[in-house]
Design a protein around this motif. Sequence first.
Motif, PDB file in Angstrom:
ATOM      1  N   ASP A 151     -10.039 -50.815 -32.017  1.00 53.37           N
ATOM      2  CA  ASP A 151      -9.453 -50.907 -33.359  1.00 53.37           C
ATOM      3  C   ASP A 151     -10.495 -50.615 -34.431  1.00 53.37           C
ATOM      4  N   ARG A 152     -11.697 -51.145 -34.207  1.00 53.96           N
ATOM      5  CA  ARG A 152     -12.768 -50.974 -35.187  1.00 53.96           C
ATOM      6  C   ARG A 152     -13.105 -49.488 -35.365  1.00 53.96           C
ATOM      7  N   ILE A 153     -13.233 -48.767 -34.237  1.00 55.47           N
ATOM      8  CA  ILE A 153     -13.567 -47.334 -34.314  1.00 55.47           C
ATOM      9  C   ILE A 153     -12.407 -46.549 -34.937  1.00 55.47           C
ATOM     10  N   ARG A 154     -11.194 -46.884 -34.518  1.00 59.85           N
ATOM     11  CA  ARG A 154     -10.014 -46.208 -35.093  1.00 59.85           C
ATOM     12  C   ARG A 154      -9.979 -46.353 -36.601  1.00 59.85           C
ATOM     13  N   ASN A 155     -10.166 -47.581 -37.062  1.00 62.84           N
ATOM     14  CA  ASN A 155     -10.128 -47.831 -38.506  1.00 62.84           C
ATOM     15  C   ASN A 155     -11.227 -47.068 -39.228  1.00 62.84           C
ATOM     16  N   SER A 156     -12.398 -47.042 -38.603  1.00 62.73           N
ATOM     17  CA  SER A 156     -13.522 -46.350 -39.222  1.00 62.73           C
ATOM     18  C   SER A 156     -13.241 -44.851 -39.347  1.00 62.73           C
ATOM     19  N   VAL A 157     -12.658 -44.267 -38.282  1.00 60.59           N
ATOM     20  CA  VAL A 157     -12.338 -42.838 -38.320  1.00 60.59           C
ATOM     21  C   VAL A 157     -11.252 -42.561 -39.361  1.00 60.59           C
ATOM     22  N   THR A 158     -10.233 -43.428 -39.395  1.00 59.62           N
ATOM     23  CA  THR A 158      -9.135 -43.254 -40.351  1.00 59.62           C
ATOM     24  C   THR A 158      -9.657 -43.326 -41.783  1.00 59.62           C
ATOM     25  N   ARG A 159     -10.510 -44.321 -42.053  1.00 60.55           N
ATOM     26  CA  ARG A 159     -11.094 -44.461 -43.400  1.00 60.55           C
ATOM     27  C   ARG A 159     -11.889 -43.215 -43.766  1.00 60.55           C
ATOM     28  N   PHE A 160     -12.673 -42.725 -42.789  1.00 60.67           N
ATOM     29  CA  PHE A 160     -13.532 -41.571 -43.040  1.00 60.67           C
ATOM     30  C   PHE A 160     -12.693 -40.325 -43.346  1.00 60.67           C
ATOM     31  N   ALA A 161     -11.666 -40.083 -42.516  1.00 64.78           N
ATOM     32  CA  ALA A 161     -10.863 -38.852 -42.657  1.00 64.78           C
ATOM     33  C   ALA A 161     -10.057 -38.851 -43.942  1.00 64.78           C
ATOM     34  N   GLY A 162      -9.677 -40.037 -44.425  1.00 65.35           N
ATOM     35  CA  GLY A 162      -8.923 -40.121 -45.681  1.00 65.35           C
ATOM     36  C   GLY A 162      -7.623 -39.345 -45.603  1.00 65.35           C
ATOM     37  N   ASP A 163      -7.421 -38.436 -46.569  1.00 61.47           N
ATOM     38  CA  ASP A 163      -6.161 -37.685 -46.645  1.00 61.47           C
ATOM     39  C   ASP A 163      -6.133 -36.482 -45.703  1.00 61.47           C
ATOM     40  N   ALA A 164      -7.286 -36.129 -45.143  1.00 58.60           N
ATOM     41  CA  ALA A 164      -7.323 -34.928 -44.294  1.00 58.60           C
ATOM     42  C   ALA A 164      -6.442 -35.138 -43.064  1.00 58.60           C
ATOM     43  N   PRO A 165      -5.617 -34.122 -42.703  1.00 59.15           N
ATOM     44  CA  PRO A 165      -4.738 -34.274 -41.546  1.00 59.15           C
ATOM     45  C   PRO A 165      -5.535 -34.329 -40.246  1.00 59.15           C
ATOM     46  N   GLN A 166      -5.017 -35.058 -39.255  1.00 61.61           N
ATOM     47  CA  GLN A 166      -5.697 -35.169 -37.961  1.00 61.61           C
ATOM     48  C   GLN A 166      -5.474 -33.884 -37.172  1.00 61.61           C
ATOM     49  N   SER A 167      -6.532 -33.110 -36.953  1.00 61.73           N
ATOM     50  CA  SER A 167      -6.357 -31.787 -36.354  1.00 61.73           C
ATOM     51  C   SER A 167      -6.460 -31.822 -34.831  1.00 61.73           C
ATOM     52  N   ASP A 168      -6.972 -32.904 -34.277  1.00 58.91           N
ATOM     53  CA  ASP A 168      -7.166 -32.950 -32.826  1.00 58.91           C
ATOM     54  C   ASP A 168      -6.747 -34.328 -32.308  1.00 58.91           C
ATOM     55  N   ASP A 169      -6.373 -34.367 -31.028  1.00 60.81           N
ATOM     56  CA  ASP A 169      -6.065 -35.656 -30.405  1.00 60.81           C
ATOM     57  C   ASP A 169      -7.304 -36.546 -30.445  1.00 60.81           C
ATOM     58  N   ILE A 170      -7.054 -37.837 -30.503  1.00 61.62           N
ATOM     59  CA  ILE A 170      -8.150 -38.797 -30.438  1.00 61.62           C
ATOM     60  C   ILE A 170      -7.876 -39.718 -29.260  1.00 61.62           C
ATOM     61  N   ALA A 171      -8.799 -39.784 -28.307  1.00 60.48           N
ATOM     62  CA  ALA A 171      -8.653 -40.723 -27.199  1.00 60.48           C
ATOM     63  C   ALA A 171      -9.924 -41.551 -27.114  1.00 60.48           C
ATOM     64  N   LEU A 172      -9.748 -42.825 -26.824  1.00 62.19           N
ATOM     65  CA  LEU A 172     -10.854 -43.781 -26.814  1.00 62.19           C
ATOM     66  C   LEU A 172     -10.619 -44.767 -25.687  1.00 62.19           C
ATOM     67  N   SER A 173     -11.718 -45.172 -25.034  1.00 64.13           N
ATOM     68  CA  SER A 173     -11.588 -46.225 -24.041  1.00 64.13           C
ATOM     69  C   SER A 173     -12.875 -47.052 -24.044  1.00 64.13           C
ATOM     70  N   VAL A 174     -12.731 -48.332 -23.896  1.00 62.66           N
ATOM     71  CA  VAL A 174     -13.895 -49.218 -23.884  1.00 62.66           C
ATOM     72  C   VAL A 174     -13.828 -50.098 -22.638  1.00 62.66           C
ATOM     73  N   LEU A 175     -14.937 -50.126 -21.899  1.00 65.25           N
ATOM     74  CA  LEU A 175     -15.031 -50.960 -20.693  1.00 65.25           C
ATOM     75  C   LEU A 175     -16.110 -52.009 -20.923  1.00 65.25           C
ATOM     76  N   THR A 176     -15.770 -53.261 -20.704  1.00 63.69           N
ATOM     77  CA  THR A 176     -16.761 -54.331 -20.873  1.00 63.69           C
ATOM     78  C   THR A 176     -17.034 -54.974 -19.509  1.00 63.69           C
ATOM     79  N   TRP A 177     -18.316 -55.077 -19.166  1.00 68.15           N
ATOM     80  CA  TRP A 177     -18.685 -55.739 -17.919  1.00 68.15           C
ATOM     81  C   TRP A 177     -19.169 -57.147 -18.258  1.00 68.15           C
ATOM     82  N   ARG A 178     -18.511 -58.151 -17.670  1.00 67.57           N
ATOM     83  CA  ARG A 178     -18.911 -59.523 -17.982  1.00 67.57           C
ATOM     84  C   ARG A 178     -19.899 -60.024 -16.942  1.00 67.57           C
ATOM     85  N   ASP A 179     -19.414 -60.128 -15.725  1.00 65.76           N
ATOM     86  CA  ASP A 179     -20.257 -60.636 -14.650  1.00 65.76           C
ATOM     87  C   ASP A 179     -19.505 -60.406 -13.347  1.00 65.76           C
ATOM     88  N   SER A 180     -20.254 -60.348 -12.259  1.00 64.83           N
ATOM     89  CA  SER A 180     -19.570 -60.113 -10.995  1.00 64.83           C
ATOM     90  C   SER A 180     -18.928 -61.419 -10.526  1.00 64.83           C
TER      91      SER A 180
END
Lengths: 116, 404
Positions: free
Chosen positions: B375-404
């Motif tokens: 969400d944080r990255i999405r919001n940051s990108v959206t804020r940055f792009a402003g009114d400019a139309p989204q010209s490309d797909d955006i895909a994001l994935s985050v993996l967190t390793w806690r402990d075995s």
Amino acid sequence: MNVRLETVGKVAVVILEGRLDFATAEGFQKQLELVLAGIGSVPPAVVIDCAALQYISSAGLRVLLVAAKAAQRARIAFCLCSLTAAVRDVLDVSGFSRIVTVYADRGVALAQVPQG
Amino acid sequence: MSAVLRPLQLFNLRLHHLAEQLLEPQGRYAAGFENLIVGLIVFSVASIGVEAMPQVPQWLLTVLRVAEVVVVAVFSFEYLLRIVAAPKKLAFIVSFQGVVDLLAIAPFFLIGLDARWLRALRLLRLLRLLKLQTHFLEHTVAERTRELAQKNAALLAAQAQLKAEIDLARAMQIAILPAGFPDRPGCEAAACMIPATTMGGDFYDFMELPGGEIGLVMADVSGHGVPAAFFMAVARTNLRELAPHCPDPGTCLNRTNEVLCTQNPMDLFVTVFYCMLNTHTGLLRYANAGHNPPYLRRADGSVHALDGAGGLVLGAMADSRFETHSLQLLPGDRVVLFTDGVTEAFNSTDEAYGVERLIAEVKAYDSGAASGLIDRIRNSVTRFAGDAPQSDDIALSVLTWRDS
């Protein structure tokens, strides 16, 4: 994007200016097809001069890939030269610099490619 | 507005109504009126010829002259009606049809029935032939306009249907992406995909593999539109099918590439980052086919790109080979996978979001769920792009390793 064609001896030099993205890729592909088909005679080599190319997207990479394959089939040497840092980065990450010859500048490219 | 119409207004209204009924293509009496006018034109031109013949009997001349009065009366009526009906009256009067209509009746009013001294001028009545032409012209134009309107409507309907189908296909394309990450105690992951306006080819995937490993995919097909979407489906299906049978990510990409090269008539390609996570040990094995290297954020806040980038994209060369790299995840480590729609999101001044902004966001997100960083990255990108139309797909994935 602006595309200009020069010939040095028999070698075709294609000069790209601007952004090679989805919007400009199709037109560039048609122009490259014409260059590879040759006007009058088929060139021994095609050099793509990217000194003024600011940006290349995956659609642009695809056009280069298609052209490189077509050139290989037609036994035409195909190479790029004078990459900007941004374009160099994209070619490195996508692995294209492994399959397409890249020269530092046009002078080096013209000295290396077959002339006829 | 006055509730009661004055006689003049009423007359005007009726006249307009009459003009509509007689002149408009869809008017009630339009076809009949049109036939009447054309018939009269033909008759009057023929009668001019008859009049010019020698030794025409006197009775016939009388009949023809009476007929001429009727013809001119009808033509004059038609002419006046057309002026009434025309939205721009002056424009009609000086138009080709307006001038021809006037010339068709002018000789009568100028020289009367029997001005033999201006016999030549009477031949001007032959201009009525032009009137015939304007009538056919008008008819043809009306016909073409109607055809064009029909074709336009059909085109609009076809376009609407196409758009509905593409919207549906896009919805399906997103729906086939996995909704959640397999539930394992030691790790957690989240992903999102925001398609651009056209159909694109970014995708991510989570797969449960034999032996308790989990496969993660982040991929981007070249280009846009329906071909890219199809190639995405082909690439994803092949990866999913081959992954459970491959001992390591490099082998999986080798085999997927071989298959894709035989199913690629349009020379499309796909960049793929594929990794296998051992959820017992935290060992992450990965291979990279031309994809932007993911970022690893260590618990101490340091961020760096995973090495091993630079493999060729899938679908380009059948004999490409991919190496498997390994990385031991430590508790608190995060891996951020993304497509270039993130770093190449442009703002209205054509500036790209870039890797530095992405790294800053990854660094700043200290603890919390994987979905929170997305969400944080999405919001940051959206804020940055402003009114400019989204010209490309955006895909994001985050993996967190806690402990075995």
